[in-house]
Scaffold this motif. Structure first.
Motif, PDB file in Angstrom:
ATOM      1  N   ARG A  87      -0.228   6.601   5.721  1.00 45.86           N
ATOM      2  CA  ARG A  87       0.607   6.470   6.921  1.00 45.86           C
ATOM      3  C   ARG A  87       0.031   7.260   8.093  1.00 45.86           C
ATOM      4  O   ARG A  87       0.193   6.865   9.264  1.00 45.86           O
ATOM      5  CB  ARG A  87       2.029   6.930   6.591  1.00 45.86           C
ATOM      6  N   CYS A  88      -0.634   8.372   7.814  1.00 46.58           N
ATOM      7  CA  CYS A  88      -1.220   9.168   8.889  1.00 46.58           C
ATOM      8  C   CYS A  88      -2.332   8.415   9.607  1.00 46.58           C
ATOM      9  O   CYS A  88      -2.584   8.634  10.792  1.00 46.58           O
ATOM     10  CB  CYS A  88      -1.741  10.496   8.348  1.00 46.58           C
ATOM     11  N   VAL A 122       7.488   3.304   0.533  1.00 46.61           N
ATOM     12  CA  VAL A 122       6.554   4.090  -0.267  1.00 46.61           C
ATOM     13  C   VAL A 122       5.428   3.221  -0.818  1.00 46.61           C
ATOM     14  O   VAL A 122       4.245   3.576  -0.712  1.00 46.61           O
ATOM     15  CB  VAL A 122       7.297   4.817  -1.405  1.00 46.61           C
ATOM     16  N   VAL A 123       5.757   2.076  -1.401  1.00 46.76           N
ATOM     17  CA  VAL A 123       4.731   1.267  -2.067  1.00 46.76           C
ATOM     18  C   VAL A 123       3.754   0.655  -1.073  1.00 46.76           C
ATOM     19  O   VAL A 123       2.618   0.335  -1.437  1.00 46.76           O
ATOM     20  CB  VAL A 123       5.351   0.164  -2.956  1.00 46.76           C
ATOM     21  N   ASN A 124       4.174   0.508   0.185  1.00 50.49           N
ATOM     22  CA  ASN A 124       3.259  -0.019   1.191  1.00 50.49           C
ATOM     23  C   ASN A 124       2.430   1.067   1.863  1.00 50.49           C
ATOM     24  O   ASN A 124       1.661   0.790   2.775  1.00 50.49           O
ATOM     25  CB  ASN A 124       4.036  -0.813   2.247  1.00 50.49           C
ATOM     26  N   GLY A 125       2.592   2.321   1.407  1.00 48.07           N
ATOM     27  CA  GLY A 125       1.809   3.412   1.962  1.00 48.07           C
ATOM     28  C   GLY A 125       2.281   3.857   3.327  1.00 48.07           C
ATOM     29  O   GLY A 125       1.518   4.471   4.084  1.00 48.07           O
ATOM     30  N   ASN A 126       3.556   3.594   3.661  1.00 46.96           N
ATOM     31  CA  ASN A 126       4.070   3.917   4.986  1.00 46.96           C
ATOM     32  C   ASN A 126       4.929   5.176   5.020  1.00 46.96           C
ATOM     33  O   ASN A 126       5.463   5.531   6.072  1.00 46.96           O
ATOM     34  CB  ASN A 126       4.875   2.736   5.541  1.00 46.96           C
ATOM     35  N   CYS A 127       5.076   5.864   3.898  1.00 47.63           N
ATOM     36  CA  CYS A 127       5.889   7.083   3.858  1.00 47.63           C
ATOM     37  C   CYS A 127       5.101   8.244   4.448  1.00 47.63           C
ATOM     38  O   CYS A 127       3.954   8.487   4.062  1.00 47.63           O
ATOM     39  CB  CYS A 127       6.303   7.398   2.424  1.00 47.63           C
ATOM     40  N   THR A 128       5.731   8.971   5.384  1.00 46.58           N
ATOM     41  CA  THR A 128       5.090  10.147   5.977  1.00 46.58           C
ATOM     42  C   THR A 128       5.362  11.409   5.169  1.00 46.58           C
ATOM     43  O   THR A 128       4.718  12.436   5.398  1.00 46.58           O
ATOM     44  CB  THR A 128       5.597  10.396   7.409  1.00 46.58           C
ATOM     45  N   GLY A 129       6.354  11.364   4.263  1.00 46.50           N
ATOM     46  CA  GLY A 129       6.761  12.564   3.549  1.00 46.50           C
ATOM     47  C   GLY A 129       7.602  13.494   4.399  1.00 46.50           C
ATOM     48  O   GLY A 129       7.764  14.672   4.065  1.00 46.50           O
ATOM     49  N   ALA A 168      -3.754  -7.660   7.493  1.00 42.63           N
ATOM     50  CA  ALA A 168      -4.655  -8.665   6.931  1.00 42.63           C
ATOM     51  C   ALA A 168      -4.958  -8.373   5.471  1.00 42.63           C
ATOM     52  O   ALA A 168      -5.240  -9.295   4.685  1.00 42.63           O
ATOM     53  CB  ALA A 168      -5.952  -8.709   7.735  1.00 42.63           C
ATOM     54  N   GLY A 169      -4.872  -7.104   5.091  1.00 44.28           N
ATOM     55  CA  GLY A 169      -5.076  -6.706   3.705  1.00 44.28           C
ATOM     56  C   GLY A 169      -3.841  -6.879   2.835  1.00 44.28           C
ATOM     57  O   GLY A 169      -3.860  -6.509   1.664  1.00 44.28           O
ATOM     58  N   GLY A 170      -2.766  -7.416   3.398  1.00 43.14           N
ATOM     59  CA  GLY A 170      -1.580  -7.739   2.618  1.00 43.14           C
ATOM     60  C   GLY A 170      -0.525  -6.650   2.552  1.00 43.14           C
ATOM     61  O   GLY A 170       0.388  -6.735   1.719  1.00 43.14           O
ATOM     62  N   ARG A 171      -0.599  -5.639   3.429  1.00 44.74           N
ATOM     63  CA  ARG A 171       0.391  -4.567   3.421  1.00 44.74           C
ATOM     64  C   ARG A 171       1.301  -4.648   4.644  1.00 44.74           C
ATOM     65  O   ARG A 171       0.871  -5.046   5.727  1.00 44.74           O
ATOM     66  CB  ARG A 171      -0.300  -3.207   3.401  1.00 44.74           C
ATOM     67  N   ARG A 172       2.551  -4.261   4.445  1.00 44.67           N
ATOM     68  CA  ARG A 172       3.470  -4.118   5.566  1.00 44.67           C
ATOM     69  C   ARG A 172       3.100  -2.866   6.358  1.00 44.67           C
ATOM     70  O   ARG A 172       2.583  -1.901   5.804  1.00 44.67           O
ATOM     71  CB  ARG A 172       4.922  -3.993   5.075  1.00 44.67           C
ATOM     72  N   VAL A 173       3.405  -2.891   7.646  1.00 46.39           N
ATOM     73  CA  VAL A 173       3.158  -1.723   8.499  1.00 46.39           C
ATOM     74  C   VAL A 173       4.441  -1.405   9.254  1.00 46.39           C
ATOM     75  O   VAL A 173       5.325  -2.260   9.397  1.00 46.39           O
ATOM     76  CB  VAL A 173       2.005  -1.983   9.506  1.00 46.39           C
ATOM     77  N   PRO A 174       4.584  -0.179   9.753  1.00 45.69           N
ATOM     78  CA  PRO A 174       5.765   0.157  10.553  1.00 45.69           C
ATOM     79  C   PRO A 174       5.807  -0.671  11.836  1.00 45.69           C
ATOM     80  O   PRO A 174       4.767  -1.116  12.345  1.00 45.69           O
ATOM     81  CB  PRO A 174       5.574   1.641  10.866  1.00 45.69           C
ATOM     82  N   ARG A 175       7.018  -0.862  12.366  1.00 47.09           N
ATOM     83  CA  ARG A 175       7.183  -1.546  13.647  1.00 47.09           C
ATOM     84  C   ARG A 175       7.184  -0.498  14.757  1.00 47.09           C
ATOM     85  O   ARG A 175       7.992   0.423  14.747  1.00 47.09           O
ATOM     86  CB  ARG A 175       8.489  -2.337  13.674  1.00 47.09           C
ATOM     87  N   TYR A 176       6.261  -0.649  15.696  1.00 44.01           N
ATOM     88  CA  TYR A 176       6.143   0.276  16.814  1.00 44.01           C
ATOM     89  C   TYR A 176       6.540  -0.439  18.098  1.00 44.01           C
ATOM     90  O   TYR A 176       6.028  -1.538  18.383  1.00 44.01           O
ATOM     91  CB  TYR A 176       4.719   0.805  16.949  1.00 44.01           C
ATOM     92  N   ALA A 177       7.428   0.154  18.874  1.00 45.57           N
ATOM     93  CA  ALA A 177       7.897  -0.459  20.116  1.00 45.57           C
ATOM     94  C   ALA A 177       7.757   0.509  21.271  1.00 45.57           C
ATOM     95  O   ALA A 177       8.060   1.699  21.149  1.00 45.57           O
ATOM     96  CB  ALA A 177       9.366  -0.882  19.969  1.00 45.57           C
TER      97      ALA A 177
END
Length: 403
Positions: free
Chosen positions: A273-274, A13-20, A365-374
């Motif tokens: 996240r979108c 949530v805090v990294n802005g990765n929650c889709t809801g 680069a802006g210091g946020r974690r992102v989801p891992r996509y494979a």
């Protein structure tokens, strides 16, 4: 090192990765979904931490399920891979045979027709989807059990809603109409718990450009001269293709075109996240449906009102057989098409996929974690349009550090 389930959820949530999407509610009964102060659906914990062993198991299941943590491209038996639109068994131009269903739906009424057919023939006990709530400006999850309910729920809902919490208590013998992230979370969850494919709920999804904040709807309603309390009905699309954003009160009705409502208002207030979405076309669903727009001489979609036409992608063998059976039963019109014909009529989905590697780089680069996509070949796609990908990286970096 993440220590608890609550830590893991909070980090997303805090990294802005929650889709809801509400996938975390499948993992733990301690989690509920609520609108937050920014107008998005977010998880909250109803009780304190569970027992260490159960919390550890839930955390591992959460990390395998949550599309804000990871998304792996599905490996679907008998499917063909496409660089932009993902795996597919068959691709169709389609619409509902029933004129009322076709008119009510967002494009060709395909998902509405399928929902009504599935429940009325007993193929599923219900179809989980979304509908206007007690307040017409809000969207809520519902269990569709009749054609009338399916028609009342027809049309896009460009507002936050979490459908997966209903799936937690109704997974067997049911279907889900959900956003691509909801289909992803559902498939990853059932795969993670070792559920056989045949026991998965039928997953139906749609092409999605992102979830706007609830505040975007409320603000647009107010700009049209209504109060949210005074609204008696609200439709984002439908009753034509693409239809209008229509707001009603007891004494008035006002409308905006799709280009005005989405392009100038709702689409500009998407959750983070979108903007990092790897799959806006329902790659984890059994069937994914989108607009099969008509194009002008430049190849750009035309949004003039017309009879709705959808593209229906069967992602799995089960989805393929359902579409063919629906055609035989007189529910859907189907014309098989080449998947590359969808590229020019869905330029937003194409451009987002091609530049996603750049946006992920800018976000990190802006210091946020992102989801891992494979399994999505994002670097290969970015290499096709390197300038656009680099611009996306720079723009995302600036937006990230500026908050």
């Amino acid at each position: 090192m993440t220590r608890t389930l609550e830590d893991a959820v909070r980090r997303v949530v805090v990294n802005g990765n929650c889709t809801g999407c509400g996938g975390c509610t499948l993992v733990s009964a301690r989690i509920e979904m609520h609108l937050d102060t920014e107008g998005y659906m977010r998880p909250s914990f109803t009780t304190a931490e569970g027992e260490p062993d159960s919390d550890r198991e839930e955390r591992a299941l959460f990390e395998a399920t949550c599309p804000g943590r990871r998304v792996r491209a599905p490996e679907l038996s008998g499917a063909t891979a496409h660089a932009v639109f993902g795996s597919y068994v068959s691709v169709w131009k389609s619409w509902a045979i029933d004129d009322d269903v076709r008119e009510s739906g967002s494009s060709g009424g395909v998902l509405t027709a399928l929902a009504a057919w599935l429940v009325e023939t007993g193929r599923t006990r219900s179809v989980i989807g979304s509908s206007p709530g007690a307040s017409p400006t809000r969207s809520v999850p519902i269990q569709i059990v009749s054609k009338d309910q399916a028609l009342r729920a027809a049309g896009s809902r460009y507002a936050p809603v979490s459908n997966l919490p209903l799936l937690a208590s109704a997974a067997a013998d049911n279907a889900l109409i959900g956003k691509p992230c909801e289909a992803t979370a559902a498939r990853q969850y059932f795969d993670a718990i070792g559920s056989p494919e045949a026991d998965h709920p039928i997953l139906l999804s749609f092409f999605c450009a992102g979830t706007p904040s609830q505040h975007a709807t409320d603000t647009l309603v107010e700009e049209l001269g209504f109060t949210t309390d005074g609204v008696t009905a609200l439709r984002y699309r439908g009753n034509g293709w693409p239809g209008t954003f229509a707001v009603r009160s007891e004494s008035d009705v006002r409308e905006l075109s799709y280009d005005e409502s989405w392009g100038q208002h709702l689409g500009r207030r998407l959750q983070w996240r979108c903007k990092l979405c790897v799959d806006g076309t329902g790659g984890h669903a059994d069937i994914a449906v989108g607009d099969y727009w008509r194009c002008d001489e430049r190849g750009y979609p035309v949004f003039d009102d017309a009879d709705g036409v959808s593209v229906a992608i069967a992602r799995t063998r089960r989805g393929h057989e359902l579409l063919l059976e629906a055609e035989r039963c007189g529910i859907l019109h189907l014309e098989e098409i080449d998947i590359d014909s969808v590229l020019p009529v869905q330029p937003l989905q194409v451009g987002r996929k091609q530049t996603l590697a750049g946006r992920l780089l800018g976000r990190m680069a802006g210091g946020r974690r992102v989801p891992r996509y494979a399994g999505y070949g994002l670097l290969v796609l970015a290499a096709r349009t390197p300038v656009a990908a680099l611009r996306s990286a720079a723009g995302t970096f600036v937006r990230t550090i500026s908050g």
